[in-house]
Design a protein around this motif. Structure first.
Motif, mmCIF file in Angstrom:
data_model
loop_
_atom_site.group_PDB
_atom_site.id
_atom_site.type_symbol
_atom_site.label_atom_id
_atom_site.label_comp_id
_atom_site.label_asym_id
_atom_site.label_seq_id
_atom_site.Cartn_x
_atom_site.Cartn_y
_atom_site.Cartn_z
ATOM 1 N N GLU A 28 -93.256 -22.399 -95.470
ATOM 2 C CA GLU A 28 -93.363 -21.245 -96.300
ATOM 3 C C GLU A 28 -94.752 -21.252 -96.943
ATOM 4 N N GLU B 267 -97.807 -19.196 -99.361
ATOM 5 C CA GLU B 267 -98.030 -18.604 -100.347
ATOM 6 C C GLU B 267 -99.092 -17.590 -99.733
ATOM 7 N N TYR B 268 -98.726 -16.074 -99.795
ATOM 8 C CA TYR B 268 -99.724 -15.064 -99.202
ATOM 9 C C TYR B 268 -100.271 -14.407 -100.432
ATOM 10 N N GLY C 219 -97.838 -9.468 -102.717
ATOM 11 C CA GLY C 219 -96.295 -8.780 -102.736
ATOM 12 C C GLY C 219 -95.982 -8.747 -101.167
ATOM 13 N N LEU C 220 -96.648 -9.274 -100.165
ATOM 14 C CA LEU C 220 -96.295 -9.136 -98.756
ATOM 15 C C LEU C 220 -95.330 -10.250 -98.633
ATOM 16 N N ASP C 221 -94.249 -9.657 -97.790
ATOM 17 C CA ASP C 221 -93.142 -10.737 -97.252
ATOM 18 C C ASP C 221 -92.943 -10.442 -95.838
ATOM 19 N N ARG C 222 -93.221 -11.302 -94.992
ATOM 20 C CA ARG C 222 -93.033 -11.491 -93.360
ATOM 21 C C ARG C 222 -92.560 -12.773 -92.883
ATOM 22 N N ASP C 223 -92.173 -12.725 -91.945
ATOM 23 C CA ASP C 223 -91.620 -13.759 -90.841
ATOM 24 C C ASP C 223 -92.441 -13.704 -89.887
ATOM 25 N N SER D 99 -99.215 -7.692 -92.764
ATOM 26 C CA SER D 99 -99.786 -8.889 -93.068
ATOM 27 C C SER D 99 -101.095 -9.176 -93.837
ATOM 28 N N MET E 188 -94.981 -13.736 -99.418
ATOM 29 C CA MET E 188 -94.742 -15.128 -98.983
ATOM 30 C C MET E 188 -94.803 -14.848 -97.145
ATOM 31 N N LEU E 189 -95.144 -15.756 -96.425
ATOM 32 C CA LEU E 189 -95.287 -15.768 -95.120
ATOM 33 C C LEU E 189 -94.325 -17.064 -94.749
ATOM 34 N N ARG E 190 -93.328 -16.588 -93.837
ATOM 35 C CA ARG E 190 -92.582 -17.753 -93.489
ATOM 36 C C ARG E 190 -92.551 -17.833 -92.003
#
Length: 360
Positions: free
Chosen positions: A191, A193-194, A197-201, A354, A1-3
Motif C-alpha cells: 500500500e 500513500e499517493y 484522493g486517488l485510489d487505484r490498484d 494515477s 492510495m495505490l495498492r
C-alpha cells in the motif's frame, strides 16, 4: 492510495535501482523548484540550481517549457520518464525522441485535462520540436543535476546497502516491509500513500517491480500512470543519520592505519566497490584502489569480482579490528516522519487514473 498486488513471481522479480535515473531526477527536481515542500532538505541545491539557471540563461525555457510539462499536479506525461533512462541520460533522451507522435499527443491531452497547458505543447508530437525539448532537458541536467551526481549516488549507495541487508536477512518481503512510512507491506499487497484522493490498484502480473530511490523525490512515492508500462516505483530513501563524533577506539584505529585508510575499512563494513569507497571517503578511485590493495594484503578485507566491478568485504580480522567494546556501542535512530502535506489543485480528469506528483 495505490495498492500494488504481488504474486510469488513478482516478489522474485522485485529489484532495486543501483544508480539515479536522470530523467526521474529531472522531473522530481523541477517539482522541488516549484514547491516550498522539501525546500529545507534541498536548500543548498535550490540556491545552486537557481544560480546555475540564471547563469546559463535557462530561466525562460524552464518556466515556459519544463514547468508546464512537469507541473505539481496529479499527472504529467509518462513518455518524459522512459525506462531506457536507467541506462543513462543519453538512452533516456533518445527514447523521448523515439516516442510515437500519437502517444505524445494522447499524453499531452491527459495533462491538459488536469492542468491547462499552452496549445503549442501539442507540437511536441513533431520530432523536430521534441528535439528542442530534449536539448533543454540536457542543458537543465548539466546545469543543476550533474553537479550533484556524487552526492546523489552516495545517498543511493547508502539506501542500497540498507535495503540489501533487508533482502539478505528476510527476502523481498522484508525489503518491502521496511519501506516505511509512506508504504505499508500487507502481503501480498504494497500500500502506497499517493494523496490527492486517488485510489487505484496495480496488478504486476509477473512483471516484478523496479524500486528507484530518488534524491529529489519528497515524502510520497510515484509510479507511472499507464499500468501497461514496466512497473516502477520512485521513492524517497531514508535519511542518513549524522555521523557521530570519533570515539576513542576509532581514534586508535586512525592512529594505527591512518585516517583515510581507517575510513576505507569502515566503509567496507557492509560491502563496497572502489567507486563507492571513493565517494564515501572523498578520494579518487585510483586512491581508493590503492588503499583497498593495502588492506587486502594485510588480511583485513577480501575482494570479489562481480561482473565489471570488485566488491570488497571485511575478513574476520578486519571485523575484529573494527569491533568496539560493548560499553562503547551506541545505536541511534532518526525518523523522517512528518506531517503529510495537503494536496492542492484539481483532482484527476476523467480517464486519468494515477497520481504522478513527485512527492507533494
Amino acid at each position: 492510495m495505490l495498492r500494488i498486488h504481488f504474486t510469488t513471481e513478482d516478489l522474485a522479480r522485485t529489484r532495486l535501482a543501483a544508480r539515479p535515473d536522470p530523467l526521474w531526477e529531472i522531473a522530481a527536481s523541477l517539482h522541488r523548484l516549484q514547491s516550498q515542500l522539501g525546500r529545507c532538505a534541498h536548500a543548498a541545491w535550490y540556491r545552486d540550481a537557481r544560480d546555475a539557471i540564471a547563469t546559463r540563461q535557462l530561466g525562460a525555457e524552464v518556466r515556459k517549457l519544463l514547468f508546464p510539462l512537469f507541473p505539481r499536479a496529479t499527472y504529467f506525461p509518462d513518455f518524459l520518464t522512459p525506462a531506457e533512462a536507467s541506462h543513462g541520460l543519453d538512452s533516456g533522451l533518445d527514447a523521448i525522441l523515439d516516442t510515437p507522435p500519437s502517444r505524445v499527443r494522447h499524453e499531452i491531452g491527459l495533462l491538459d485535462q488536469v492542468r491547462t497547458v499552452p496549445a503549442d505543447m501539442y507540437r511536441l508530437a513533431d520530432n523536430d520540436i521534441r528535439a528542442d525539448l530534449v536539448a533543454v532537458l540536457r542543458k537543465y541536467h548539466n546545469a543543476v543535476i550533474a553537479p550533484y551526481a556524487d552526492r546523489m549516488q552516495a545517498r543511493l549507495d547508502a539506501e542500497c546497502a540498507r535495503r540489501g541487508r533487508d533482502l539478505l536477512h528476510g527476502g523481498a518481503e522484508a525489503l518491502l516491509g521496511a519501506l516505511k512510512p509512506a508504504m505499508r507491506w500487507k502481503a501480498p499487497v504494497l500500500e502506497v500513500e499517493y494523496g490527492g484522493g486517488l485510489d487505484r490498484d496495480l496488478h504486476l502480473g509477473g512483471r516484478g517491480l523496479l524500486l528507484i530511490p530518488s534524491y529529489f523525490c519528497w515524502q510520497k512515492p510515484v509510479s507511472f500512470a499507464d499500468p501497461d508500462l514496466p512497473p516502477v516505483l520512485l521513492y524517497p530513501p531514508a535519511p542518513s543519520a549524522p555521523a557521530p563524533p570519533p570515539r576513542p577506539a576509532e581514534a586508535s584505529l586512525s592512529a594505527l592505519l591512518g585516517r583515510t585508510r581507517a575510513a576505507v575499512l569502515r566503509t567496507v563494513t557492509h560491502g563496497a566497490t572502489n567507486s563507492e569507497i571513493a565517494r564515501a571517503v572523498s578520494v579518487s578511485t585510483a586512491n581508493a584502489s590503492h588503499h583497498t590493495t593495502v588492506l587486502r594484503d594485510s588480511g583485513l578485507i577480501a575482494s570479489h569480482r562481480h561482473a565489471n566491478t570488485v566488491l570488497h568485504t571485511l575478513t574476520p580480522a578486519g571485523a575484529a579490528l573494527l569491533r568496539l567494546p560493548d560499553q562503547d556501542r551506541r545505536s541511534t535512530c532518526r525518523t523522517a516522519d512528518g506531517p503529510t502535506a495537503p494536496v492542492r489543485g484539481r483532482g484527476p480528469a476523467p480517464g486519468v487514473t494515477s497520481r504522478r506528483d513527485l512527492g507533494r
